[in-house]
Design a protein around this motif. Sequence first.
Motif, PDB file in Angstrom:
ATOM      1  N   ALA A 117       0.811  -1.218   0.000  1.00  0.00           N
ATOM      2  CA  ALA A 117       0.000   0.000   0.000  1.00  0.00           C
ATOM      3  C   ALA A 117       0.845   1.270   0.000  1.00  0.00           C
ATOM      4  CB  ALA A 117      -0.929   0.010   1.206  1.00  0.00           C
ATOM      5  N   VAL A 220      -6.919   3.017  -3.929  1.00  0.00           N
ATOM      6  CA  VAL A 220      -6.652   1.797  -4.691  1.00  0.00           C
ATOM      7  C   VAL A 220      -7.023   1.975  -6.153  1.00  0.00           C
ATOM      8  CG1 VAL A 220      -7.015   0.345  -2.667  1.00  0.00           C
ATOM      9  CG2 VAL A 220      -8.919   0.762  -4.218  1.00  0.00           C
ATOM     10  N   ILE A 224      -5.941  -3.775  -7.558  1.00  0.00           N
ATOM     11  CA  ILE A 224      -6.168  -4.280  -6.208  1.00  0.00           C
ATOM     12  C   ILE A 224      -7.548  -4.935  -6.137  1.00  0.00           C
ATOM     13  CG2 ILE A 224      -6.331  -3.656  -3.772  1.00  0.00           C
ATOM     14  CD1 ILE A 224      -3.540  -3.307  -4.895  1.00  0.00           C
ATOM     15  N   GLU A 225      -7.592  -6.162  -5.654  1.00  0.00           N
ATOM     16  CA  GLU A 225      -8.854  -6.884  -5.539  1.00  0.00           C
ATOM     17  C   GLU A 225      -9.582  -6.482  -4.253  1.00  0.00           C
ATOM     18  OE1 GLU A 225     -10.318  -8.945  -7.652  1.00  0.00           O
ATOM     19  OE2 GLU A 225      -8.708  -8.687  -9.127  1.00  0.00           O
ATOM     20  N   VAL A 226     -10.735  -5.842  -4.413  1.00  0.00           N
ATOM     21  CA  VAL A 226     -11.573  -5.454  -3.280  1.00  0.00           C
ATOM     22  C   VAL A 226     -13.006  -5.867  -3.602  1.00  0.00           C
ATOM     23  CG1 VAL A 226     -12.480  -3.543  -1.914  1.00  0.00           C
ATOM     24  CG2 VAL A 226     -10.103  -3.491  -2.667  1.00  0.00           C
ATOM     25  N   ARG A 294     -13.786   1.635  -2.293  1.00  0.00           N
ATOM     26  CA  ARG A 294     -12.843   0.524  -2.422  1.00  0.00           C
ATOM     27  C   ARG A 294     -11.582   0.805  -1.605  1.00  0.00           C
ATOM     28  NH1 ARG A 294     -10.891   0.023  -7.310  1.00  0.00           N
ATOM     29  NH2 ARG A 294     -10.529  -2.207  -7.260  1.00  0.00           N
ATOM     30  N   SER A 295     -11.177   2.073  -1.552  1.00  0.00           N
ATOM     31  CA  SER A 295     -10.006   2.455  -0.758  1.00  0.00           C
ATOM     32  C   SER A 295     -10.253   2.232   0.731  1.00  0.00           C
ATOM     33  CB  SER A 295      -9.656   3.927  -1.010  1.00  0.00           C
ATOM     34  OG  SER A 295      -9.292   4.139  -2.353  1.00  0.00           O
ATOM     35  N   TYR A 298     -10.278  -1.499   1.472  1.00  0.00           N
ATOM     36  CA  TYR A 298      -8.904  -2.008   1.427  1.00  0.00           C
ATOM     37  C   TYR A 298      -8.157  -1.624   2.703  1.00  0.00           C
ATOM     38  CZ  TYR A 298      -4.136  -2.765  -0.308  1.00  0.00           C
ATOM     39  OH  TYR A 298      -2.838  -3.178  -0.465  1.00  0.00           O
ATOM     40  N   ASP A 299      -8.385  -0.381   3.170  1.00  0.00           N
ATOM     41  CA  ASP A 299      -7.719   0.091   4.379  1.00  0.00           C
ATOM     42  C   ASP A 299      -8.179  -0.696   5.604  1.00  0.00           C
ATOM     43  OD1 ASP A 299      -5.986   2.128   5.711  1.00  0.00           O
ATOM     44  OD2 ASP A 299      -7.859   2.596   6.715  1.00  0.00           O
ATOM     45  N   GLU A 301      -8.973  -3.788   5.683  1.00  0.00           N
ATOM     46  CA  GLU A 301      -8.232  -5.050   5.656  1.00  0.00           C
ATOM     47  C   GLU A 301      -6.790  -4.832   6.128  1.00  0.00           C
ATOM     48  OE1 GLU A 301      -7.112  -8.912   5.313  1.00  0.00           O
ATOM     49  OE2 GLU A 301      -9.148  -8.117   5.255  1.00  0.00           O
TER      50      GLU A 301
END
Length: 371
Positions: A117, A220, A224-226, A294-295, A298-299, A301
């Motif tokens: 990241a 992202v 990036i897979e989200v 999505r960002s 991702y964060d 996770e």
Amino acid sequence: MITIEQLKDVKERTEALYRYLDIEGKKIQVEEEQLRTQAPGFWDDQKAAEAQMKKVKALQQWITGYQEVKTLADELQLSFDFYKDELVTEEEVDEAYSKAISAVEELELKNMLHSEADQMDCVLKINSGAGGTESQDWASMLMRMYMRWAESNGYKLSVANLQEGDEAGIKTVTMNIEGSYAYGYLKGENGVHRLVRVSPYNAQGKRMTSFASVFVTPLVDDSIEVTVEPARLSWDTFRSGGAGGQNVNKVESGVRLRYQYKDPYTGEEEEILIENTETRDQPKNKENAMRQLRSILYDKELQHRMEEQAKVEAGKKKIEWGSQIRSYVFDDRRVKDHRTNYQTSDVNGVMDGKIDGFIKAYLMEFSDSEI
């Protein structure tokens, strides 16, 4: 005039960077990755091709960065030797040292940013705390600070959403900061920022304390897979705010995204709310809002991974997301980070975006404890 020990230090650190960064290995990697870009039909898949070009560029930046450090270290050695022959002045040697040591420290700092990241763009959101006008003014000062930092470091900045304060300042702002390692450098800004000053909004001239929270998440991209569940998603539209007159936005181009998030690890549920008024184009604003969602996912996770790492490495100091991280005391001329104890008396410089000292201190202390 620098000492022989200072010259030796620069040379040793330059040689160490060559090993740590595996420059020879990266040169081989660049050649291999560039060969893939020459394959027939490479540009048939635009997104895959752009991702590949980005990979090549990222590798090349490490090589170029090291070459710049090596050149400056060699020039310092030459200046030192020329001074013995009275061909250059002490000032010229000191200037060569200043350039070389700055380049070494910058590359050493970048080398600490090793997670996936870190190299991404980021979303930075500021919310004013309780306290009305005073805290809203403080939030706007922080917004300016980060804007100046981004500008001075060559980052592209855009405002995705802004809500003005009732009398002054702002209630909230969401900014996209795009450029190499934007998230890596700014991730340590997460948390509550505390201001202590004699308030210009207080008639008695009392010392006031204000708070604002800063949230930084990686921005992202499609690589990036989200997972976003459509059933948990809903949209509202509204007119973007404006000054009125000819510039008023008469169509509902602003979008409000609501996502009913369920934590896969704890089962807890929360609503994620995102507003975007970045453009007058509603589809574009929807696209930007989805990217921010999505960002955020991702964060979340990433934070889970950090918490798990903290449990494994219980002996290390835990990073508290959302805690009070820094105090800005204007009348005492002091800005102090409570996590690293780094502080400076250059309050005006900090508010003008000179926060690299805080960024470096944070990375020096916490980079090894991150995934």
